[in-house]
Write a protein that holds these residues in place. Structure first.
Motif, PDB file in Angstrom:
ATOM      1  N   ARG A 118      31.149  39.995  22.965  1.00 19.58           N
ATOM      2  CA  ARG A 118      30.421  39.931  21.708  1.00 19.58           C
ATOM      3  C   ARG A 118      30.094  38.498  21.311  1.00 19.58           C
ATOM      4  N   SER A 119      29.865  37.664  22.299  1.00 21.20           N
ATOM      5  CA  SER A 119      29.553  36.266  22.040  1.00 21.20           C
ATOM      6  C   SER A 119      28.468  35.827  23.017  1.00 21.20           C
ATOM      7  N   SER A 120      27.230  35.830  22.574  1.00 23.83           N
ATOM      8  CA  SER A 120      26.085  35.527  23.431  1.00 23.83           C
ATOM      9  C   SER A 120      26.183  34.120  24.002  1.00 23.83           C
ATOM     10  N   GLY A 121      25.949  34.011  25.291  1.00 26.19           N
ATOM     11  CA  GLY A 121      25.998  32.730  25.970  1.00 26.19           C
ATOM     12  C   GLY A 121      27.380  32.351  26.451  1.00 26.19           C
ATOM     13  N   TYR A 122      28.405  33.038  25.930  1.00 28.44           N
ATOM     14  CA  TYR A 122      29.782  32.804  26.381  1.00 28.44           C
ATOM     15  C   TYR A 122      30.300  34.012  27.142  1.00 28.44           C
ATOM     16  N   SER A 123      30.237  35.179  26.537  1.00 28.81           N
ATOM     17  CA  SER A 123      30.674  36.390  27.219  1.00 28.81           C
ATOM     18  C   SER A 123      30.165  37.614  26.474  1.00 28.81           C
ATOM     19  N   ARG A 124      29.438  38.464  27.195  1.00 23.31           N
ATOM     20  CA  ARG A 124      28.891  39.676  26.587  1.00 23.31           C
ATOM     21  C   ARG A 124      29.886  40.813  26.521  1.00 23.31           C
ATOM     22  N   GLY A 125      31.011  40.681  27.251  1.00 21.29           N
ATOM     23  CA  GLY A 125      31.904  41.816  27.423  1.00 21.29           C
ATOM     24  C   GLY A 125      31.481  42.625  28.635  1.00 21.29           C
ATOM     25  N   VAL A 126      32.199  43.696  28.916  1.00 21.52           N
ATOM     26  CA  VAL A 126      31.901  44.517  30.091  1.00 21.52           C
ATOM     27  C   VAL A 126      31.990  45.993  29.745  1.00 21.52           C
ATOM     28  N   THR A 127      31.342  46.807  30.545  1.00 25.46           N
ATOM     29  CA  THR A 127      31.492  48.252  30.420  1.00 25.46           C
ATOM     30  C   THR A 127      32.842  48.657  30.997  1.00 25.46           C
ATOM     31  N   MET A 128      33.206  49.901  30.753  1.00 25.17           N
ATOM     32  CA  MET A 128      34.483  50.380  31.274  1.00 25.17           C
ATOM     33  C   MET A 128      34.483  50.376  32.803  1.00 25.17           C
ATOM     34  N   THR A 129      33.373  50.777  33.409  1.00 22.02           N
ATOM     35  CA  THR A 129      33.306  50.802  34.868  1.00 22.02           C
ATOM     36  C   THR A 129      33.335  49.397  35.442  1.00 22.02           C
ATOM     37  N   GLU A 130      32.658  48.454  34.798  1.00 21.29           N
ATOM     38  CA  GLU A 130      32.729  47.060  35.242  1.00 21.29           C
ATOM     39  C   GLU A 130      34.164  46.544  35.170  1.00 21.29           C
ATOM     40  N   PHE A 131      34.839  46.903  34.096  1.00 19.06           N
ATOM     41  CA  PHE A 131      36.224  46.472  33.924  1.00 19.06           C
ATOM     42  C   PHE A 131      37.089  47.026  35.044  1.00 19.06           C
ATOM     43  N   ALA A 132      36.925  48.304  35.337  1.00 19.45           N
ATOM     44  CA  ALA A 132      37.691  48.923  36.416  1.00 19.45           C
ATOM     45  C   ALA A 132      37.417  48.242  37.749  1.00 19.45           C
ATOM     46  N   GLN A 133      36.166  47.875  37.968  1.00 19.17           N
ATOM     47  CA  GLN A 133      35.808  47.251  39.243  1.00 19.17           C
ATOM     48  C   GLN A 133      36.471  45.893  39.407  1.00 19.17           C
ATOM     49  N   ILE A 134      36.645  45.157  38.319  1.00 22.78           N
ATOM     50  CA  ILE A 134      37.354  43.873  38.395  1.00 22.78           C
ATOM     51  C   ILE A 134      38.766  44.090  38.925  1.00 22.78           C
TER      52      ILE A 134
ATOM     53  N   THR B  17      31.066  34.657  35.177  1.00 22.63           N
ATOM     54  CA  THR B  17      29.983  35.140  36.024  1.00 22.63           C
ATOM     55  C   THR B  17      28.717  35.289  35.204  1.00 22.63           C
ATOM     56  N   GLY B  18      27.571  35.262  35.871  1.00 28.46           N
ATOM     57  CA  GLY B  18      26.306  35.418  35.175  1.00 28.46           C
ATOM     58  C   GLY B  18      25.960  34.192  34.349  1.00 28.46           C
ATOM     59  N   SER B  19      24.897  34.321  33.566  1.00 26.60           N
ATOM     60  CA  SER B  19      24.457  33.211  32.731  1.00 26.60           C
ATOM     61  C   SER B  19      23.702  33.752  31.526  1.00 26.60           C
TER      62      SER B  19
END
Length: 315
Positions: free
Chosen positions: A252-268, A86-88
């Protein structure tokens, strides 16, 4: 006994020894304590001891199921793995969702690095997974980084020192969050608990994202750091009895995946229908292994980091 990782690799495990052994030497008496606590293997149970021969998980027979690059079907389990992006640009997030259905909850198991229980014993998740012929595996809760928590694995008590919110998997295929400080391992075993995880925080309960999880600190012990912010993460969830979700988010990899916050993770998890979900060890430890192949891309470098344990689906 030694682990698959050198002491140098262990020193980088949590960042607490950023200055290396030189810092420890300069610390005088503290150096011996830190080396003992975080570097030197403390094996409590091995396969050759009487308890472990019966209770530390053994390699399973090769599975006769059928598998593709993203799915697996056998008489006992079905697994489907989705890759989601998701995102870019700098806001891109990439994660992997394994939806698992089993006929018997006890084929979802734990395995220890080197078949040993104790502190500072590590091996790469793929190495542990291969040793037990796992169909699918994720990194566990890294129980060996701490000496607290309730650790029940494959129906056996290994540690009984409640300290935080845990997750209990029951032999009937259900799971629930619980307060480790108000119960004990024997009580949990009597209630039918098959596996416990001790990390956290809990993410979802009764299908709802829990509040305040972006402020939780799991540990305050020497060497640990915040689990908050945008991070690579590994978590487990349950949709219904014997219907699980395992999710690994790269980061921790710009352009591939920034990671998520704990709340974002829970929402998934909540968006995928989880009734309960729980955060386990993440960062560079986050790994998903399917049929001996690393599925995700840890830290954008494709390199695993040693951990104490895995969760896996047996063939």
């Amino acid at each position: 006994m030694t682990s698959d990782n050198t002491p140098k690799r262990r020193l980088s495990r949590r960042g607490f020894l950023a200055g290396g052994l030189g810092v420890l030497a300069a610390a005088g008496g503290a150096s011996a304590w830190a080396l003992d606590r975080y570097v030197i293997d403390h094996v409590e149970v091995t396969r050759t001891s009487g308890l472990a021969a019966a209770n530390v998980v053994a390699a399973e027979a090769a599975s006769d199921g059928t598998a593709t690059a993203t799915s697996y079907t056998s008489d006992t389990a079905t697994i489907a793995i989705d890759t989601v992006a998701t995102g870019s640009g700098s806001d891109k997030v990439t994660y992997f969702v394994a939806e698992i259905k089993v006929k018997d909850a006890t084929i979802v198991r734990s395995a220890f690095a080197n078949d040993e229980f104790g502190e500072n014993i590590t091996a790469n998740p793929s190495t542990i997974a291969k040793s037990v012929n796992a169909v699918l595996a994720i990194n566990g809760d890294y129980y060996g980084f701490r000496d607290t928590g309730i650790v029940i694995r494959n129906g056996v008590k290994f540690r009984d020192s409640g300290a935080r919110t845990g997750l209990a998997f029951y032999a009937d295929g259900t799971a629930k969050l619980y307060d480790e400080t108000t119960t004990g391992a024997d009580e949990l075993l009597a209630a039918g608990v098959w596996n416990t995880l001790s990390f956290g925080p809990g993410l979802v309960e009764n299908g709802k994202v829990l509040s305040g999880i972006d402020q939780v600190e799991v540990d305050t012990n020497f060497g640990n750091h915040s689990i908050q912010g945008n991070q690579p993460r590994t978590g487990v969830g349950l949709i219904a009895a014997n219907h699980l979700l395992w999710i690994v988010v790269d980061g921790r990899s710009s352009g591939y995946s920034r990671g998520v916050t704990m709340t974002e993770f829970a929402q998934i998890f909540a968006d995928r229908g989880a009734s309960v979900a729980y955060n386990i060890d993440g960062g560079g430890s986050s790994a998903m292994v399917f049929r001996d192949r690393l599925v995700n891309n840890p830290l954008g470098r494709g390199e695993e980091r040693g951990t104490s344990d895995i969760l896996y689906v047996a063939g």
